[in-house]
Design a protein around this motif. Sequence first.
Motif, short mmCIF file in Angstrom:
data_model
loop_
_atom_site.label_atom_id
_atom_site.label_comp_id
_atom_site.label_asym_id
_atom_site.label_seq_id
_atom_site.Cartn_x
_atom_site.Cartn_y
_atom_site.Cartn_z
N PHE A 208 0.81 -1.22 0.00
CA PHE A 208 0.00 0.00 0.00
C PHE A 208 0.84 1.27 0.00
CE2 PHE A 208 -2.56 -3.20 2.33
CZ PHE A 208 -3.51 -3.41 1.34
N SER A 209 2.16 1.13 -0.02
CA SER A 209 3.05 2.28 0.06
C SER A 209 3.61 2.64 -1.31
CB SER A 209 4.23 1.98 0.97
OG SER A 209 3.79 1.72 2.27
N LYS A 210 3.72 3.92 -1.54
CA LYS A 210 4.38 4.44 -2.73
C LYS A 210 5.68 5.08 -2.26
CE LYS A 210 3.74 7.84 -6.39
NZ LYS A 210 2.86 8.91 -6.88
N ASN B 63 -0.27 4.46 -2.01
CA ASN B 63 -0.44 4.31 -3.45
C ASN B 63 -1.92 4.26 -3.82
OD1 ASN B 63 -1.30 1.70 -2.88
ND2 ASN B 63 0.53 0.72 -3.69
N LEU B 64 -2.21 4.22 -5.11
CA LEU B 64 -3.58 4.26 -5.61
C LEU B 64 -4.40 3.07 -5.09
CD1 LEU B 64 -5.62 5.72 -7.41
CD2 LEU B 64 -4.81 4.31 -9.31
N SER C 156 -9.17 1.93 0.84
CA SER C 156 -9.66 2.74 1.95
C SER C 156 -11.05 3.29 1.66
CB SER C 156 -8.72 3.91 2.23
OG SER C 156 -7.49 3.44 2.66
N PHE C 157 -11.25 3.72 0.43
CA PHE C 157 -12.56 4.24 0.04
C PHE C 157 -13.63 3.15 0.11
CE2 PHE C 157 -15.77 5.25 -3.23
CZ PHE C 157 -16.23 6.45 -2.70
N ASN D 198 -7.54 13.93 3.61
CA ASN D 198 -6.12 13.87 3.97
C ASN D 198 -5.41 12.73 3.25
OD1 ASN D 198 -6.29 16.06 5.68
ND2 ASN D 198 -6.62 14.81 7.50
N LEU D 199 -6.12 11.61 3.05
CA LEU D 199 -5.54 10.47 2.36
C LEU D 199 -5.37 10.76 0.87
CD1 LEU D 199 -4.63 7.48 2.57
CD2 LEU D 199 -6.98 6.87 2.04
#
Length: 128
Positions: free
Chosen positions: A35-37, A54-55, A61-62, A86-87
């Motif tokens: 989940f990290s960019k 990341n996308l 999350s959405f 914020n995300l």
Amino acid sequence: MAFKYVDPTEKGYVKFRLTRKEHNEILPYRRKNIFSKIEAYYSPNKIRILYTTNLFGKILSFLLIPFSIILYGLSAVKEIPKEFKNLLFEKKYGRFTDEYIYSKNHFGEKSEKFIQLESIYKARKGER
């Protein structure tokens, strides 16, 4: 005082690609998940690594918003749009993490991690 993100390239850094696998090998105590960019920036004295979501992480999350309403109750409904904003705009609101790897350690010797990251930068610079 409001946070204002300044792109590191405006400060003289050069952006280069650093894969998650390379990152996790060089910095094993700061392993990043799917989940990290990771954005890496090079300058002769230090390397800046910036971490954002990341996308895929943002979409997940959405999709999990209904579950967070169920888990945290209706009291959290007011905070969800703010947290999601914020995300989505992490750099605008300063909701990212970053770290610096300096060329020399506190003994004045060349940092091993800096040397490894610098070699990746130079190899990628040759690809262009």
